[in-house]
Design a protein around this motif. Structure first.
Motif, PDB file in Angstrom:
ATOM      1  N   LEU A 140     -11.113 -23.162  26.255  1.00 29.07           N
ATOM      2  CA  LEU A 140     -10.588 -22.187  27.202  1.00 29.07           C
ATOM      3  C   LEU A 140      -9.088 -22.003  27.001  1.00 29.07           C
ATOM      4  O   LEU A 140      -8.320 -22.945  27.187  1.00 29.07           O
ATOM      5  CB  LEU A 140     -10.868 -22.640  28.636  1.00 29.07           C
ATOM      6  CG  LEU A 140     -12.324 -23.021  28.960  1.00 29.07           C
ATOM      7  CD1 LEU A 140     -12.456 -23.425  30.412  1.00 29.07           C
ATOM      8  CD2 LEU A 140     -13.282 -21.887  28.611  1.00 29.07           C
ATOM      9  N   THR A 141      -8.685 -20.767  26.653  1.00 30.71           N
ATOM     10  CA  THR A 141      -7.276 -20.495  26.400  1.00 30.71           C
ATOM     11  C   THR A 141      -6.856 -19.182  27.056  1.00 30.71           C
ATOM     12  O   THR A 141      -7.307 -18.110  26.642  1.00 30.71           O
ATOM     13  CB  THR A 141      -6.992 -20.408  24.891  1.00 30.71           C
ATOM     14  OG1 THR A 141      -7.347 -21.640  24.271  1.00 30.71           O
ATOM     15  CG2 THR A 141      -5.520 -20.114  24.624  1.00 30.71           C
ATOM     16  N   PRO A 142      -6.010 -19.225  28.079  1.00 35.55           N
ATOM     17  CA  PRO A 142      -5.400 -18.006  28.609  1.00 35.55           C
ATOM     18  C   PRO A 142      -4.183 -17.644  27.764  1.00 35.55           C
ATOM     19  O   PRO A 142      -3.424 -18.532  27.342  1.00 35.55           O
ATOM     20  CB  PRO A 142      -4.989 -18.412  30.030  1.00 35.55           C
ATOM     21  CG  PRO A 142      -4.748 -19.893  29.935  1.00 35.55           C
ATOM     22  CD  PRO A 142      -5.625 -20.432  28.842  1.00 35.55           C
ATOM     23  N   ILE A 143      -4.013 -16.359  27.489  1.00 28.87           N
ATOM     24  CA  ILE A 143      -2.851 -15.927  26.716  1.00 28.87           C
ATOM     25  C   ILE A 143      -2.066 -14.902  27.535  1.00 28.87           C
ATOM     26  O   ILE A 143      -2.628 -14.151  28.337  1.00 28.87           O
ATOM     27  CB  ILE A 143      -3.249 -15.339  25.347  1.00 28.87           C
ATOM     28  CG1 ILE A 143      -4.189 -14.130  25.502  1.00 28.87           C
ATOM     29  CG2 ILE A 143      -3.929 -16.414  24.497  1.00 28.87           C
ATOM     30  CD1 ILE A 143      -4.582 -13.478  24.179  1.00 28.87           C
ATOM     31  N   TYR A 144      -0.752 -14.896  27.328  1.00 31.05           N
ATOM     32  CA  TYR A 144       0.108 -13.968  28.058  1.00 31.05           C
ATOM     33  C   TYR A 144       1.312 -13.634  27.179  1.00 31.05           C
ATOM     34  O   TYR A 144       2.187 -14.479  26.975  1.00 31.05           O
ATOM     35  CB  TYR A 144       0.564 -14.567  29.394  1.00 31.05           C
ATOM     36  CG  TYR A 144       1.504 -13.666  30.174  1.00 31.05           C
ATOM     37  CD1 TYR A 144       1.004 -12.602  30.932  1.00 31.05           C
ATOM     38  CD2 TYR A 144       2.881 -13.857  30.123  1.00 31.05           C
ATOM     39  CE1 TYR A 144       1.856 -11.764  31.631  1.00 31.05           C
ATOM     40  CE2 TYR A 144       3.740 -13.026  30.818  1.00 31.05           C
ATOM     41  CZ  TYR A 144       3.227 -11.974  31.561  1.00 31.05           C
ATOM     42  OH  TYR A 144       4.072 -11.143  32.248  1.00 31.05           O
ATOM     43  N   ASN A 145       1.315 -12.426  26.630  1.00 29.13           N
ATOM     44  CA  ASN A 145       2.402 -11.974  25.749  1.00 29.13           C
ATOM     45  C   ASN A 145       2.766 -13.058  24.734  1.00 29.13           C
ATOM     46  O   ASN A 145       3.946 -13.335  24.480  1.00 29.13           O
ATOM     47  CB  ASN A 145       3.628 -11.577  26.581  1.00 29.13           C
ATOM     48  CG  ASN A 145       3.402 -10.297  27.365  1.00 29.13           C
ATOM     49  OD1 ASN A 145       2.645  -9.421  26.951  1.00 29.13           O
ATOM     50  ND2 ASN A 145       4.046 -10.188  28.509  1.00 29.13           N
ATOM     51  N   THR A 146       1.758 -13.641  24.154  1.00 27.39           N
ATOM     52  CA  THR A 146       1.948 -14.753  23.233  1.00 27.39           C
ATOM     53  C   THR A 146       2.563 -14.280  21.925  1.00 27.39           C
ATOM     54  O   THR A 146       2.191 -13.228  21.396  1.00 27.39           O
ATOM     55  CB  THR A 146       0.597 -15.436  22.951  1.00 27.39           C
ATOM     56  OG1 THR A 146      -0.049 -15.733  24.193  1.00 27.39           O
ATOM     57  CG2 THR A 146       0.772 -16.719  22.163  1.00 27.39           C
ATOM     58  N   ASP A 147       3.488 -15.066  21.394  1.00 31.25           N
ATOM     59  CA  ASP A 147       4.058 -14.785  20.080  1.00 31.25           C
ATOM     60  C   ASP A 147       2.937 -14.726  19.047  1.00 31.25           C
ATOM     61  O   ASP A 147       2.053 -15.593  19.017  1.00 31.25           O
ATOM     62  CB  ASP A 147       5.055 -15.886  19.720  1.00 31.25           C
ATOM     63  CG  ASP A 147       5.647 -15.722  18.344  1.00 31.25           C
ATOM     64  OD1 ASP A 147       6.682 -15.047  18.217  1.00 31.25           O
ATOM     65  OD2 ASP A 147       5.058 -16.270  17.377  1.00 31.25           O
ATOM     66  N   ALA A 148       2.958 -13.718  18.195  1.00 32.52           N
ATOM     67  CA  ALA A 148       1.856 -13.482  17.262  1.00 32.52           C
ATOM     68  C   ALA A 148       1.632 -14.660  16.325  1.00 32.52           C
ATOM     69  O   ALA A 148       0.485 -15.072  16.074  1.00 32.52           O
ATOM     70  CB  ALA A 148       2.117 -12.207  16.463  1.00 32.52           C
ATOM     71  N   SER A 149       2.697 -15.229  15.797  1.00 31.96           N
ATOM     72  CA  SER A 149       2.535 -16.342  14.859  1.00 31.96           C
ATOM     73  C   SER A 149       2.007 -17.581  15.571  1.00 31.96           C
ATOM     74  O   SER A 149       1.173 -18.321  15.018  1.00 31.96           O
ATOM     75  CB  SER A 149       3.865 -16.645  14.164  1.00 31.96           C
ATOM     76  OG  SER A 149       4.851 -17.058  15.101  1.00 31.96           O
ATOM     77  N   HIS A 150       2.453 -17.808  16.806  1.00 28.59           N
ATOM     78  CA  HIS A 150       1.953 -18.953  17.572  1.00 28.59           C
ATOM     79  C   HIS A 150       0.475 -18.756  17.920  1.00 28.59           C
ATOM     80  O   HIS A 150      -0.306 -19.717  17.887  1.00 28.59           O
ATOM     81  CB  HIS A 150       2.759 -19.119  18.860  1.00 28.59           C
ATOM     82  CG  HIS A 150       4.201 -19.454  18.622  1.00 28.59           C
ATOM     83  ND1 HIS A 150       5.146 -19.416  19.639  1.00 28.59           N
ATOM     84  CD2 HIS A 150       4.863 -19.838  17.504  1.00 28.59           C
ATOM     85  CE1 HIS A 150       6.328 -19.751  19.138  1.00 28.59           C
ATOM     86  NE2 HIS A 150       6.183 -20.009  17.855  1.00 28.59           N
TER      87      HIS A 150
ATOM     88  N   ASP B 163      -1.583  -5.047  29.210  1.00 23.48           N
ATOM     89  CA  ASP B 163      -0.887  -3.950  28.532  1.00 23.48           C
ATOM     90  C   ASP B 163      -0.537  -4.278  27.088  1.00 23.48           C
ATOM     91  O   ASP B 163      -0.102  -3.400  26.340  1.00 23.48           O
ATOM     92  CB  ASP B 163       0.404  -3.600  29.303  1.00 23.48           C
ATOM     93  CG  ASP B 163       0.116  -3.038  30.684  1.00 23.48           C
ATOM     94  OD1 ASP B 163      -0.971  -2.454  30.869  1.00 23.48           O
ATOM     95  OD2 ASP B 163       0.966  -3.208  31.583  1.00 23.48           O
ATOM     96  N   ASN B 164      -0.721  -5.508  26.706  1.00 21.63           N
ATOM     97  CA  ASN B 164      -0.387  -5.936  25.343  1.00 21.63           C
ATOM     98  C   ASN B 164      -1.657  -5.934  24.495  1.00 21.63           C
ATOM     99  O   ASN B 164      -2.326  -6.955  24.337  1.00 21.63           O
ATOM    100  CB  ASN B 164       0.249  -7.330  25.376  1.00 21.63           C
ATOM    101  CG  ASN B 164       0.825  -7.742  24.040  1.00 21.63           C
ATOM    102  OD1 ASN B 164       0.492  -7.170  23.001  1.00 21.63           O
ATOM    103  ND2 ASN B 164       1.695  -8.733  24.049  1.00 21.63           N
ATOM    104  N   SER B 165      -1.995  -4.789  23.946  1.00 19.92           N
ATOM    105  CA  SER B 165      -3.226  -4.656  23.165  1.00 19.92           C
ATOM    106  C   SER B 165      -3.122  -5.292  21.788  1.00 19.92           C
ATOM    107  O   SER B 165      -4.139  -5.521  21.125  1.00 19.92           O
ATOM    108  CB  SER B 165      -3.590  -3.177  23.015  1.00 19.92           C
ATOM    109  OG  SER B 165      -2.551  -2.479  22.343  1.00 19.92           O
ATOM    110  N   SER B 166      -1.908  -5.613  21.339  1.00 14.35           N
ATOM    111  CA  SER B 166      -1.763  -6.225  20.017  1.00 14.35           C
ATOM    112  C   SER B 166      -2.417  -7.599  19.966  1.00 14.35           C
ATOM    113  O   SER B 166      -2.865  -8.045  18.901  1.00 14.35           O
ATOM    114  CB  SER B 166      -0.280  -6.339  19.644  1.00 14.35           C
ATOM    115  OG  SER B 166       0.405  -7.227  20.520  1.00 14.35           O
TER     116      SER B 166
END
Length: 317
Positions: free
Chosen positions: A44-54, A80-83
């Motif tokens: 289980l991992t929540p992500i929030y505007n996470t750095d792409a490399s990380h 809003d961060n579809s990337s």
């Protein structure tokens, strides 16, 4: 939106089970493609505007585990961060289920949604910018399978920037004593029996965020036993922009409130004479001659010169 990475390529005709269903659960959109068998682990991992490399480093550390019976549920709380979606789905691994909150809900609510989506016997926590050692799942599953009395298994961890090794206590008694004064169960390395959380109705509590990980340990104390594996299984990334640094004052406030609750409910652990962790006798104030270490309320080990075990003493109540 929540779906398996290959969900867009599947139809009702080739779904592995009889039903492919679409449902909306409050603020979470969920697309479910039937799963043939319940996985052993739900990661289980929540992500929030996470750095792409990380983000990539974190995902790859999970996909490269020596133990492969898991589902990997990633919940994006920055809709809003579809990337981030593009990065996650680029791996094409059917064990990945990518989900998006329609609106930002915060870390505690996102963690609870992940728990509700999990179908594994064990849930493995991993934060969005941390990295697992390849054998993490294999070693934690082996320990939990062999110790049914233990409901929470974490480990030591390596702090990436300083290269410092954090070594919390390993045994249940010492962990619970230490929890009375600090969180000593590394959250990003935790693996928990899902049945303990469900049967005892324990979830993350938003009012204690960003120390919600500490509070869930306090809530679990009366229901299960803890263990920290004595080797690092996770690399932890700490930097000025992460939650722990940015909200330091709020963290200190919540930490104080959690300790107050712990002492109110379990003060015996800290205050009773039988729960004193160690007693030492020294010569000239610094040469250790004798040490008592209580391993339970009725049993202690006696050490000569502070490290040579000479006796185990049990007391009847």
């Amino acid at each position: 939106m929540c779906h398996n990475v290959n969900a867009d390529m599947r139809t009702a005709e080739n779904c592995p089970l009889d039903v492919c269903e679409f449902a909306i659960d409050n603020n979470l959109l969920f697309f479910g493609v039937g799963i043939i068998a319940m996985p052993k682990i739900s990661v289980l991992t929540p992500i929030y505007n996470t750095d792409a490399s990380h983000l990539r480093e974190m995902i790859e550390s999970v996909l490269n585990q020596t133990y492969g019976d898991f589902e990997f549920i990633i919940l994006n709380d920055s809709p809003d961060n579809s990337s981030l979606k593009d990065i996650v789905l680029s791996y094409g691994d059917e064990r990945i289920r990518y989900c998006t909150n329609e609106v930002n809900l915060g870390i505690s609510e996102s963690r609870n949604r992940l728990l509700d989506l999990a179908s594994g016997e064990y849930v493995a926590v991993l934060d969005h910018d941390d990295v697992c050692y390849p054998s993490r799942f294999e070693k934690q599953v082996a320990y939990l399978d062999g110790h049914p009395e233990v409901g929470v298994c974490s480990s030591w961890f390596l702090e990436m920037l300083s290269n410092g090794l954090y070594k919390p206590p390993s045994e249940n008694i010492d962990i619970k004593r230490t929890l009375m004064r600090e969180n000593c169960v590394p959250h990003t390395a935790m693996m928990i029996r899902k049945s303990v959380l469900d049967d005892c109705r324990v979830r993350y509590e938003a009012q204690y965020s960003p120390a919600e990980d500490y509070m869930i340990c306090i809530r679990l104390m009366p229901y299960t036993m803890f263990h920290n594996i004595e080797e690092p299984l996770v690399k932890y990334r700490s930097f000025d922009g992460n939650t722990s640094s940015r909200q330091r004052q709020k963290m200190l406030d919540r930490d104080l409130m959690i300790k107050a609750i712990a002492y109110s409910n379990y003060g015996y652990i800290s205050n009773n004479e039988a729960c004193v962790r160690t007693r030492k006798i020294t010569l000239f104030g610094f040469i250790p001659l004798w040490k008592d270490r209580w391993v339970s309320p009725t049993c202690k080990w006696v050490y000569l010169f502070g490290f040579i075990p000479v006796a185990k003493i049990s007391h009847r109540r």
